[in-house]
Design a protein around this motif. Structure first.
Motif, PDB file in Angstrom:
ATOM      1  N   ALA A 141       0.817  -1.205   0.000  1.00 12.82           N
ATOM      2  CA  ALA A 141       0.000   0.000   0.000  1.00 12.82           C
ATOM      3  C   ALA A 141       0.854   1.259   0.000  1.00 12.82           C
ATOM      4  O   ALA A 141       0.446   2.303  -0.529  1.00 12.82           O
ATOM      5  N   GLY A 173      -7.437  -2.645  -2.663  1.00 14.35           N
ATOM      6  CA  GLY A 173      -7.206  -1.224  -2.827  1.00 14.35           C
ATOM      7  C   GLY A 173      -6.327  -0.881  -4.017  1.00 14.35           C
ATOM      8  O   GLY A 173      -6.449   0.197  -4.604  1.00 14.35           O
ATOM      9  N   PRO A 199      -3.552   3.824  -4.905  1.00 13.09           N
ATOM     10  CA  PRO A 199      -4.794   3.065  -5.088  1.00 13.09           C
ATOM     11  C   PRO A 199      -5.171   2.996  -6.570  1.00 13.09           C
ATOM     12  O   PRO A 199      -4.997   3.969  -7.317  1.00 13.09           O
TER      13      PRO A 199
END
Length: 242
Positions: free
Chosen positions: A108, A140, A113
């Protein structure tokens, strides 16, 4: 022996990277099954214009499978083992393929995203400390409706599948690991499969993580009922509001 996790598992793969390609090459159907799972992602137009994340790419066998299924896609291979990744990066690839050394827990922070249209993970999730957190991160990173493909040892519901797995490990996997000097890594392989989700349980895990259109597809040969392909879609924003 307990299961290897995190840095200990990465270190074991580092040590085993030199012999890894030779060992998996003698597994009947290993590369063909990866290619079949990659095709099951169903990427259109040879992947033209699509961005694909190869999560836990290892020495690049799954990367090669993705490239065969989607030769025009841009593929990013990620792995936590520097040794395995060095083996992958040392092979010949088109300029549409790149590799990144990173644990999945850092994904992440490495990508924005919606950075990928598809994610493929071969033999990864049973090795993770927190597979649910990784699935959330993958969701995500995918565009709305993006495709997820998972190729994994997940035993079916019959006790026969467990017996076959133990027999194969006893006769082939563990002796090969000892000959290669990687007994601990291949004992981890045996134990991690038995201790992980069954195929129906992993499909439920995907649905709990918010993936839709989840399908569980068998693979042929001795791995029937032992290895499966899972395909799913990231929930779109419209579906999420429904």
């Amino acid at each position: 022996m307990t299961l290897l996790r995190g840095a200990a598992l990465s270190a074991a793969f580092d040590r085993g990277s030199a012999s890894y390609d030779r060992l998996v090459a003698v597994s009947p159907g290993y590369h063909a099954h990866l290619r079949r799972s990659a095709r099951r992602l169903g990427l259109p137009n040879g992947g033209d214009g699509l961005r694909v994340l190869d999560l836990g790419c290892g020495t690049g066998a799954s990367t090669a499978a993705l490239l065969a299924a989607a030769p025009h896609a841009r593929i990013t291979g990620v792995d936590a083992s520097a040794g395995m990744l060095d083996r992958a990066a040392g092979k010949r690839w088109p300029d549409t393929v790149e590799f990144l050394h990173a644990p999945v827990e850092e994904l992440a922070g490495r990508f924005d995203p919606g950075s990928f249209d598809a994610v493929f993970a071969g033999y990864l999730f049973r090795n993770l400390t927190d597979p649910d957190a990784t699935l959330a991160a993958v969701s995500g990173l995918l565009t709305p409706g993006g495709r997820l493909g998972v190729h994994e040892y997940t035993l079916g519901g019959s006790p026969v599948h467990r017996l076959v797995w133990h027999a194969v490990c006893g006769a082939v996997v563990l002796p090969a690991g000892r000959l290669a000097g990687d007994a601990g890594l291949y004992d981890h392989l045996r134990r991690s499969v038995v201790g992980f989700d069954t195929a129906p349980a992993f499909a439920c895990r995907l649905r709990r993580a918010g993936f839709s259109s989840v399908r569980v597809l068998p693979l042929p040969g001795w791995q029937t009922g032992i290895t499966h392909t899972f395909v799913a879609r990231a929930t779109s924003s419209a579906e999420g509001r429904a």
